[in-house]
Design a protein around this motif. Structure first.
Motif, PDB file in Angstrom:
ATOM      1  N   LYS A  57     -14.500  -1.471 -33.425  1.00 54.46           N
ATOM      2  CA  LYS A  57     -13.591  -0.320 -33.459  1.00 54.46           C
ATOM      3  C   LYS A  57     -12.186  -0.740 -33.865  1.00 54.46           C
ATOM      4  N   SER A  58     -11.758  -1.904 -33.379  1.00 54.07           N
ATOM      5  CA  SER A  58     -10.433  -2.414 -33.718  1.00 54.07           C
ATOM      6  C   SER A  58     -10.332  -2.681 -35.213  1.00 54.07           C
ATOM      7  N   ARG A  89     -12.133  -1.365 -37.570  1.00 54.66           N
ATOM      8  CA  ARG A  89     -12.201  -0.088 -38.284  1.00 54.66           C
ATOM      9  C   ARG A  89     -10.838   0.601 -38.284  1.00 54.66           C
ATOM     10  N   TRP A  90     -10.137   0.584 -37.143  1.00 56.04           N
ATOM     11  CA  TRP A  90      -8.825   1.208 -37.056  1.00 56.04           C
ATOM     12  C   TRP A  90      -7.835   0.513 -37.991  1.00 56.04           C
ATOM     13  N   ARG A 148      -5.794   2.434 -40.891  1.00 59.42           N
ATOM     14  CA  ARG A 148      -4.321   2.382 -40.946  1.00 59.42           C
ATOM     15  C   ARG A 148      -3.839   1.938 -42.320  1.00 59.42           C
TER      16      ARG A 148
END
Length: 75
Positions: A60-61, A63-64, A68
């Protein structure tokens, strides 16, 4: 009038067929099917939940970070 929920389970050849009345919410049925698929896929896994949770957090990190950058938050 209250509609009665009818569920029919049939075994045919190498398949199990499940039928619901049309009043059943399709998204709830899909959630149940997704859970059953998950259980099938992970039934022989030896991974510990702790490591799976870490992997999900890392994924998830990453992907974020990609999101961004793609929308220009890093500028």
């Amino acid at each position: 009038m209250i509609k009665k929920l009818v569920i029919i389970v049939e075994k045919e050849n190498n398949e199990i067929l499940v039928r619901f009345t049309a009043s059943m919410n399709a998204s709830r049925i899909q959630s149940i099917l997704d859970y059953l698929r998950y259980k099938e896929l992970t039934s022989k896994s030896k991974a510990k939940e702790k490591y799976v949770d870490e992997l999900v957090k890392e994924s998830k990190s990453d992907r974020w970070e990609k999101i961004r950058k793609s929308i220009g938050f890093d500028d």
